[in-house]
Design a protein around this motif. Structure first.
Motif, PDB file in Angstrom:
ATOM      1  N   PHE A  84       1.221  -1.004   0.236  1.00 37.23           N
ATOM      2  CA  PHE A  84      -0.105  -0.214  -0.044  1.00 37.23           C
ATOM      3  C   PHE A  84       0.926   0.984   0.250  1.00 37.23           C
ATOM      4  N   ARG A  85       2.226   1.091   0.470  1.00 36.17           N
ATOM      5  CA  ARG A  85       2.477   2.355   1.237  1.00 36.17           C
ATOM      6  C   ARG A  85       3.367   2.724  -1.063  1.00 36.17           C
ATOM      7  N   ALA A  86       3.978   1.355  -1.158  1.00 28.98           N
ATOM      8  CA  ALA A  86       4.498   1.669  -2.537  1.00 28.98           C
ATOM      9  C   ALA A  86       3.830   1.908  -3.071  1.00 28.98           C
ATOM     10  N   ILE A  87       2.264   2.196  -3.697  1.00 30.87           N
ATOM     11  CA  ILE A  87       1.510   2.304  -4.824  1.00 30.87           C
ATOM     12  C   ILE A  87       1.330   3.803  -4.252  1.00 30.87           C
ATOM     13  N   ALA A  88       1.228   4.324  -2.996  1.00 31.80           N
ATOM     14  CA  ALA A  88       1.560   5.658  -2.739  1.00 31.80           C
ATOM     15  C   ALA A  88       2.569   6.871  -2.743  1.00 31.80           C
ATOM     16  N   SER A  89       3.790   5.791  -2.536  1.00 33.20           N
ATOM     17  CA  SER A  89       5.122   6.620  -2.873  1.00 33.20           C
ATOM     18  C   SER A  89       6.017   6.780  -4.180  1.00 33.20           C
ATOM     19  N   GLY A  90       5.643   4.600  -4.866  1.00 28.92           N
ATOM     20  CA  GLY A  90       6.597   4.537  -6.273  1.00 28.92           C
ATOM     21  C   GLY A  90       7.755   3.947  -5.095  1.00 28.92           C
ATOM     22  N   ASP A  91       7.803   3.565  -3.569  1.00 33.69           N
ATOM     23  CA  ASP A  91       8.916   3.022  -3.383  1.00 33.69           C
ATOM     24  C   ASP A  91       8.873   1.699  -3.040  1.00 33.69           C
ATOM     25  N   PRO A  92       8.517   0.732  -3.236  1.00 31.33           N
ATOM     26  CA  PRO A  92      10.695   0.182  -3.993  1.00 31.33           C
ATOM     27  C   PRO A  92      11.208   0.579  -5.317  1.00 31.33           C
ATOM     28  N   TYR A  93       9.622   0.440  -5.855  1.00 32.87           N
ATOM     29  CA  TYR A  93       9.540   0.568  -7.632  1.00 32.87           C
ATOM     30  C   TYR A  93       7.859   0.761  -7.525  1.00 32.87           C
ATOM     31  N   PRO A  94       7.540   1.624  -8.888  1.00 28.44           N
ATOM     32  CA  PRO A  94       5.999   1.669  -8.697  1.00 28.44           C
ATOM     33  C   PRO A  94       5.186   0.458  -8.880  1.00 28.44           C
ATOM     34  N   VAL A  95       3.738   0.679  -8.678  1.00 22.35           N
ATOM     35  CA  VAL A  95       2.525  -0.254  -8.226  1.00 22.35           C
ATOM     36  C   VAL A  95       1.425   0.116  -8.837  1.00 22.35           C
ATOM     37  N   LYS A  96       1.028   0.226  -9.630  1.00 21.55           N
ATOM     38  CA  LYS A  96       0.095   0.840 -10.590  1.00 21.55           C
ATOM     39  C   LYS A  96      -1.105   0.553 -10.894  1.00 21.55           C
ATOM     40  N   ALA A  97      -1.750  -1.210 -10.613  1.00 17.33           N
ATOM     41  CA  ALA A  97      -2.507  -1.332 -10.778  1.00 17.33           C
ATOM     42  C   ALA A  97      -2.637  -2.437  -9.636  1.00 17.33           C
ATOM     43  N   LEU A  98      -3.961  -2.499  -8.774  1.00 17.15           N
ATOM     44  CA  LEU A  98      -3.991  -3.079  -7.116  1.00 17.15           C
ATOM     45  C   LEU A  98      -5.646  -4.407  -8.035  1.00 17.15           C
ATOM     46  N   LEU A  99      -5.459  -4.767  -7.488  1.00 18.81           N
ATOM     47  CA  LEU A  99      -6.413  -5.738  -7.961  1.00 18.81           C
ATOM     48  C   LEU A  99      -7.634  -6.335  -6.510  1.00 18.81           C
ATOM     49  N   ILE A 100      -8.217  -5.858  -5.982  1.00 21.98           N
ATOM     50  CA  ILE A 100      -9.006  -6.552  -4.657  1.00 21.98           C
ATOM     51  C   ILE A 100     -10.408  -7.491  -4.556  1.00 21.98           C
ATOM     52  N   SER A 101     -10.159  -8.506  -4.482  1.00 19.53           N
ATOM     53  CA  SER A 101     -11.127  -9.569  -4.861  1.00 19.53           C
ATOM     54  C   SER A 101     -10.831 -10.495  -3.066  1.00 19.53           C
ATOM     55  N   ALA A 102     -12.680 -10.876  -2.695  1.00 24.19           N
ATOM     56  CA  ALA A 102     -12.695 -10.886  -1.311  1.00 24.19           C
ATOM     57  C   ALA A 102     -12.376 -10.569   0.193  1.00 24.19           C
TER      58      ALA A 102
END
Ligand SMILES: Nc1nc2c(c(=O)[nH]1)N[C@H]1C(S)=C(S)[C@@H](COP(=O)(O)OP(=O)(O)OC[C@H]3O[C@@H](n4cnc5c(=O)[nH]c(N)nc54)[C@H](O)[C@@H]3O)O[C@H]1N2
Ligand SMILES: Nc1nc2c(c(=O)[nH]1)N[C@H]1C(S)=C(S)[C@@H](COP(=O)(O)OP(=O)(O)OC[C@H]3O[C@@H](n4cnc5c(=O)[nH]c(N)nc54)[C@H](O)[C@@H]3O)O[C@H]1N2
Ligand code: SF4
Ligand code: SF4
Ligand code: SF4
Ligand code: SF4
Ligand code: SF4
Ligand SMILES: [Mo]
Lengths: 751, 309, 180
Positions: A404-422
């Motif tokens: 979650f922190r990586a999504i917001a900060s790009g650290d340690p690398y960019p996380v651009k997509a999140l699939l939430i299920s159940a």
């Protein structure tokens, strides 16, 4: 006024279905005609529920066609969080999601796609298969809070993790931070049955729970101080000579180191840390060590205490070993993975994930045990002894808060997509603010759910998922049990709903994954391939359910005598070489609760009360079922427990709305004045939201379904230094807080 | 949805008031006729008695969940309410017949038969007495209602019926003077004063007995009157304005004062019944039941408004 | 003739409300109607010396049923087997029975104007099934049976455990017994 439908009419079939409103998976008989469920009832032949159903089980038909259900894929058309949706066909949604994911993969790498799950609810192995084929190591669940770390710590020490209790011959059960009276009801009656025959029950719980009220010994410890208690039990068992000498001599290594290690942890040492008396501590240790065989039942609490969590699991595992309560009749069994059928791990396709992608798993550098480094190690060992390994989905995960922190900060690398299920992460994951920031800022998001939850409000696509009556089910404890219970679908999915399996398979196919990689078109086909090796004379999964339904392999005790324990030495490693190799303490070292009076006096001056958030309560399941009127009517607003003495001091009366505040923030619940809790302890309910409220995000003028109003996770903490160094699980229980009344003016429109 | 109004409401209290007053007015009228002489109460009083009971019935019917089916209340002879309904009907009939004896109307050919009049008076006294008493009897039998249970409430209701009946007769006489023997009418304020005195005394006694009474829930029910949510109305509206003030006024030998006393006594009667009915809605709870019920939705909660299943 | 009864085993009841919900759902009760609340008696005492048990409530199907006596229309009926129920079409909603019931087991249905209550699932009982709330109780804390059958489980439980009736002092003679 009985409105029972006529079940005698022609064409009514009885299907052996299940409830999946919690992972007990109670057996349900569904009376079905023309793909419509007319009626459900508990299956009297099902071993756990024996014909009973809990509150949630009973509302299955209201859930099945509830007016708020998501029945068609929804595509976001307004601003993110605005709640404007367009209904589109399933295939179109899949194609569009696939194209977005493949775009992200080509720009940022496959690891930029993460998936989040909740507790075990569905065919999660299919998600892992998808992720492995897609190339991302960044799948995770909040199951960090829920048994998974326990499994890995115990497996490191003695090669598998007991969850299968052999209660029949047991003389003592320790319910350690577990409350089956509200959380595991179908199982609670077994305990009562045996208690009538003399089973001793010890409950370790800061609250006087449904279960504690019936216990032989209740140890109301300070929340989060479980480690001090476990260490002092080790001390008592060793220094008062209660250990099982023969078992330790023959089957354990490192006893001498342990003896020396626990020397300082006397009950007198633990008393001020646990708020128990030395007598209470001794009484518990004696009861457990002298009523043999005995069990220690896992409860979620220890997984949720944050920093000391791993060490506590570690110490608790040693208690079992010292008393020889392992894999013998009446004790905790080490079943190992199923030798008879394909385990979830064998369906996951872990071979497809390249090594260099494994290395990128977020958090695996910090928290090694429940991620690729530790999992690989454990796999080597279990493979050697059992021939099979634990499920990767669950036991080998990215570190959720770090993602979650990586999504917001790009650290340690960019996380651009999140699939939430159940899962409904805003409600159930720690530190809601961190999750919220991630959901608001992620580039692309998909939610697979039954409802539009506050979390799903941020999705670009919401996929309509089929429920328990609409899909087949295998129950085998996260794919790690050796038995299985099965259930069939009562009806084909209604509307344009699909199974989770179909979502992952369809998405994989749209991204170029092949039919060879997904050899099963339906869940039934996949499950049939899993049960086939057992050798029943059946042609299909459905036939298996109808004719056999359960598979319980013949029970073999003392397997370690034949094959040793799945550790490097083949013994129970009281001094764990596996943990040591991972850079973790080989013996459980004392760490204070994540926040406490002794290590953090300044914090304690500001937040003088001890907080624990969560614990199952009826009739809800985490953040679910608030929309079902018959359930909501029974508990329409959230309650926190506070001792009357404390309440008087704070000017709080029963039923008042109060703020509960930690260093992270505050939320409000109503005061339940009860002497069943220590004057310095506060217990709040956990994942509240209010589906009746405006669902739009707050900056857009809405209330986000009240997800920030009474949600226990606003108070919890997921910073690295609050997390357990073994597993990375975070701190929900054993924090510091303060409590004060909500002003009249702030009260309008709370409920 | 409404979780409210699961118990008797104000309309029933008003019914009790009118029925009690009407019934007792018949008793007074009948006894006056039998022992003092013909037309010794005001004709208006004779008419208002049965009329009040009719009004009471009206409120009772409105209180029903299914007013149109009201006739069914006559159907279970074993039920005290059915008995009450029949008695009320008879009392109303006898009351109107009795009143007709005082009306100079040639078609009322029976008006000169003293025997018939006495007979009707007797029947009226009996049925009137029953109507004036039975609400108290009804309440007294509620074993799970700590404030009502026990014979005390019967006495209080009968007493209050008499208070209000004397007050009403006096006021009626003020408007339409009794044709005969006005000294009875003149004596009414003193009787009223005496009854009010008894009322004040008995109520205090009743609360004291409940408070020190047999069960915790009885004590709790009495506390509501003494220091709880009903204490304001009880002390100010009922004890002061409905009992003590009129009692003092009756001691002043002025028609105006007596009339005011009568009006206040009627007010006291209504207040008493409202409070009693309201208070009797408290049931002796099973341990834990009160908190359970207090935490159920009240009816205004937002989720209830959603078209959810 | 049978005399139906339920034994509530408070040693087993965990206060989970499943019986409450089963009744509401299967009998399609209006949201606000709860025939069988489960209340918690306690915790009593001061921390940590405490006791607590759960009491599942329900219409007691009183042998001497004050509600039936109070009903002016005859809509409240007691069957020979002891089941007390309301014949909806005869009820005028006068609330006499509601007031007369010492157990709070009767509710005005504001949609119909009539009073409703637990009828011990008599349709099911007549078919030889147990009530919904009994069937759903996974703790087996509610035991249904026949008081007139000396060999029945309910008789055994009542006798062996000194079964008590709630507010027994009122003389209503409930058919619901509590043990433990
Ligand atoms: N009704 C209901 N049932 C459920 C669920 C639900 O949401 N609702 N969820 C399901 C899921 S996913 C799970 S994992 C299981 C979990 O079920 P359990 O393992 O029973 O866990 P919880 O109910 O979360 O918590 C158990 C107890 O831990 C106590 N506790 C709190 N803090 C501490 C502490 O610091 N130390 C100790 N020793 N105890 C502490 C709480 O008071 C609580 O009574 O329940 C399942 N069943
Ligand atoms: N503070 C605090 N936080 C906690 C806990 C605590 O005790 N305290 N407990 C923790 C524990 S033990 C757990 S397990 C987690 C649970 O966390 P979650 O699993 O996130 O909790 P739920 O609220 O049950 O959310 C499940 C969501 O999944 C949807 N769903 C249910 N079944 C299916 C399905 O088959 N398919 C799909 N696609 N969706 C489905 C539901 O509609 C719901 O929206 O919460 C954890 N969070
Ligand atoms: S315990 Fe309740 S929610 Fe869980 S499976 Fe059983 S019936 Fe369903
Ligand atoms: S279902 Fe059974 S255990 Fe649960 S509250 Fe009802 S009686 Fe008690
Ligand atoms: S519990 Fe109440 S409703 Fe049931 S029979 Fe007894 S008096 Fe009647
Ligand atoms: S409300 Fe209906 S059932 Fe109850 S007493 Fe009145 S008529 Fe009888
Ligand atoms: S017996 Fe039937 S009607 Fe009565 S409470 Fe149980 S389920 Fe409801
Ligand atoms: Mo969980």
């Amino acid at each position: 006024m009985s409105t029972d439908v006529n079940l005698e009419q022609e064409g009514v079939e009885v299907k052996k279905s299940a409830c999946y409103f919690c992972h007990q998976n109670c057996g349900v008989l569904a009376h079905v005609k023309d793909n419509k469920v007319l009626k459900i009832e508990g299956d009297p032949d099902f071993p756990t529920n024996q014909g009973g159903l809990c509150c949630r089980g009973n509302i299955a038909l209201k859930h099945l066609d509830h007016p708020e259900r998501v029945n068609y894929p929804l595509k976001r058309v307004g601003k993110r969080g605005e709640g404007k949706w367009q209904q589109i066909p399933w295939d179109q949604a899949i194609a569009e999601i696939a194209s977005r994911l493949s775009g992200i993969r080509s720009r940022f790498g496959a690891e930029a796609v993460a998936t989040a799950g909740g507790t075990q609810r569905t065919d999660d192995w299919a998600r892992r298969r998808f992720m492995n084929l897609f190339g991302s190591p960044n799948g995770f669940h909040n199951a960090h809070l829920c048994w998974i770390p326990t499994f890995m710590v115990e497996t490191a020490i003695y090669g598998w993790c007991p969850f299968d209790l052999d209660l029949g011959a047991s003389r003592c059960i320790v319910l350690w931070g577990q409350n089956p009276g509200a959380s595991g009801m179908p199982e609670a009656h077994h305990i009562t049955d045996l208690q009538e025959k003399g089973l001793k029950v010890i409950v370790i719980d800061p609250r006087f729970t449904e279960t504690a009220a019936k216990a032989d010994l209740w140890l109301p410890l300070r929340p989060g101080s479980d480690l001090a208690l476990a260490l002092s039990w080790l001390h008592v068992i060793i220094y008062e000579g209660l250990w099982d000498q023969q078992f330790v001599d023959e089957h354990c290594e490192g006893f001498a180191e342990l003896v020396e290690h626990v020397e300082p942890f006397s009950p007198e040492w633990a008393a001020p840390l646990t708020w128990l008396t030395p007598e209470q501590i001794r009484a518990g240790a004696h009861m457990y060590a002298t009523n043999k065989p005995g069990n220690i039942q896992w409860g979620t609490s220890v997984d949720q205490i944050g920093r000391p969590a791993g060490a506590t699991m570690h110490a608790r595992a040693l208690l079992r070993a010292l008393t020889g309560n392992l894999d013998c009749p009446g004790a905790d069994l080490l079943t190992g993975p199923s030798q008879d059928y394909l385990t979830d791990e064998e369906l996951e396709g872990n071979q497809y994930l390249p090594e260099e992608q494994k290395a990128k798993q977020i958090g695996s550098d910090k928290f090694k045990l429940v991620s690729w480094p530790g999992y690989s190690k454990i796999c080597e060992l279990t493979k050697k002894t059992w021939g099979k390994v634990p499920t990767a989905e669950w036991m080998c995960e990215a570190h959720p808060p770090s993602v979650f922190r990586a999504i917001a900060s790009g650290d340690p690398y960019p996380v651009k997509a999140l699939l939430i299920s159940a899962t409904n992460p805003l409600a159930s994951y720690g530190e809601t603010d961190v999750v919220l920031e991630a959901l608001r800022s992620v580039e692309f998001m998909v939610a697979c759910d039954y409802w539009i939850t506050p979390s799903a409000m941020f999705a670009d696509y919401i996929m309509p998922i089929a429920g328990a009556l609409e899909r087949p089910i295998i129950t085998n404890s996260y794919g790690c049990a050796d038995f299985m219970l099965t259930s069939q679908r009562a009806i084909q999915p209604m509307y344009e709903r699909r199974n989770d399996f179909n979502f992952w398979r369809d998405l994989g196919t749209a991204l170029g994954q092949t039919d060879e990689q997904w050899p099963w078109k339906t869940v039934e086909e996949a499950y049939f391939s899993a049960i086939k090796p057992i050798g029943y004379d059946v042609e299909s999964f459905d036939e298996f359910v109808e004719r056999y339904r359960f598979h319980f392999p013949e029970r073999e005790y003392f397997k370690y005598k034949r094959q040793g324990f799945a550790t490097p030495s083949g013994k129970v490693e009281l001094y764990s070489s596996t943990l040591k190799e991972l850079g973790l303490p080989p013996l459980p070292e004392y760490v204070g609760p994540s926040e406490n009076e002794i290590d953090h006096p300044e914090l304690a001056a500001k937040f003088p009360l001890v907080l624990t958030t969560g614990g199952g309560f009826m009739p809800f399941h985490h953040s679910e079922h608030f929309q079902v009127k018959d359930l909501r009517f029974l508990r329409h607003s959230p309650f926190m427990d506070i001792n009357p003495e404390t309440a008087v001091e704070l000017g709080i009366e029963d039923g008042d709305w109060v703020w509960i505040e930690t260093a992270r923030g505050r939320m409000k619940q109503r005061a339940n004045l009860t002497s069943g809790i220590h004057p310095k302890v506060i217990f709040t309910q956990r994942c509240w939201w209010y589906p009746e409220k405006d669902m739009r995000d707050i900056p857009l003028g809405g209330q986000l379904g009240g997800a920030l109003e009474s949600n226990g996770n606003i108070l919890t903490c997921t910073q690295d230094d609050y997390c357990d160094p073994y597993s990375g699980t975070w701190a929900n229980r054993g924090l510091l807080c303060r409590v004060y009344k909500v002003e009249e003016a702030e009260l309008k429109e709370v409920i | 949805m409404s979780a409210k109004h699961q118990t008797w409401g104000w309309m029933l209290a008003v019914d009790f008031f009118f029925a009690g007053m009407g019934g007792a007015m018949l008793v007074i009228a009948g006894l006056a006729d039998l022992f003092v002489g013909r037309d010794s109460v005001s004709l208006l009083g004779s008419v208002v008695g049965p009329l009040a009971m009719c009004v009471g019935c009206g409120f009772l019917i409105l209180e029903l969940g299914r007013p149109l089916q009201a006739w069914r209340v006559f159907m279970n002879p074993k039920a005290i309410l059915t008995f009450g309904a029949w008695m009320m009907t008879f009392a109303i009939i006898f009351g109107f017949i009795f009143a007709s004896f005082a009306i100079d109307f040639s078609l009322f050919f029976w008006r000169d038969s003293a025997l018939l009049r006495h007979l009707v008076a007797i029947l009226m006294v009996v049925t009137g007495l029953i109507v004036a008493t039975y609400p108290g009897v009804l309440l007294a039998r509620h074993k799970g209602r700590p404030f009502w249970v026990g014979p005390g409430i019967m006495g209080l209701f009968l007493l209050s019926s008499l208070v209000t009946a004397f007050a009403a007769h006096y006021l009626c006489g003020l408007i339409v003077a009794p044709r005969n023997v006005p000294y009875l009418w003149e004596a009414m304020p003193y009787v009223l004063g005496a009854l009010l005195f008894a009322q004040g005394l008995l109520w205090c006694g009743y609360l004291w007995i409940k408070l020190s009474g047999t069960s915790k829930s009885e004590a709790a029910s009495a506390k509501r009157w003494i220091s709880g949510d009903q204490s304001q109305q009880f002390k100010l509206a009922f004890l002061f304005f409905g009992t003590v003030a009129p009692l003092i006024l009756t001691l002043i030998p002025l028609t105006m004062a007596a009339a005011m006393a009568a009006v206040l006594a009627l007010f006291g009667g209504v207040t008493m019944r409202l409070l009693t009915v309201n208070s009797g809605n408290d049931r002796t709870m099973i341990p834990g039941e009160a908190i359970y019920r207090s935490r159920l939705p009240k009816g205004h909660e937002k989720f209830l408004g959603k078209a959810w299943l | 003739m049978a005399r139906y009864a339920i034994v509530m085993d408070t040693r087993r009841c965990i206060g989970c409300h499943s019986c409450t919900v089963a009744c509401k759902v299967h009998n399609e009760l209006p949201t606000e109607m709860v025939y069988n609340p489960v209340v918690s008696d306690g915790p009593h005492g001061t921390f940590p010396n405490l006791s607590m048990r759960f009491l599942p409530l329900i219409c007691m199907h009183c042998e001497n049923s004050p509600c039936v006596d109070a009903c002016p229309t005859g809509a409240s009926i007691q069957r020979e087997d002891g089941i007390v129920y309301v014949e909806d079409k005869k009820c005028v909603g006068c609330l006499s029975c509601v007031m007369a019931c010492p157990y709070g087991a009767r509710y005005m249905n504001h949609e119909t104007g009539a009073v409703n209550k637990c009828n011990l699932c008599m349709d099911r009982v007549d078919q030889g099934l147990v009530p919904h709330c009994v069937a759903t109780c996974h703790q087996k804390a509610r035991i249904f049976g026949d008081l007139d059958d000396p060999t029945s489980e309910v008789n055994r439980l009542i006798n062996e455990n000194n079964g008590v009736q709630l507010l027994g002092e009122l003389g209503t003679e409930p058919h619901i017994y509590y043990i433990g």
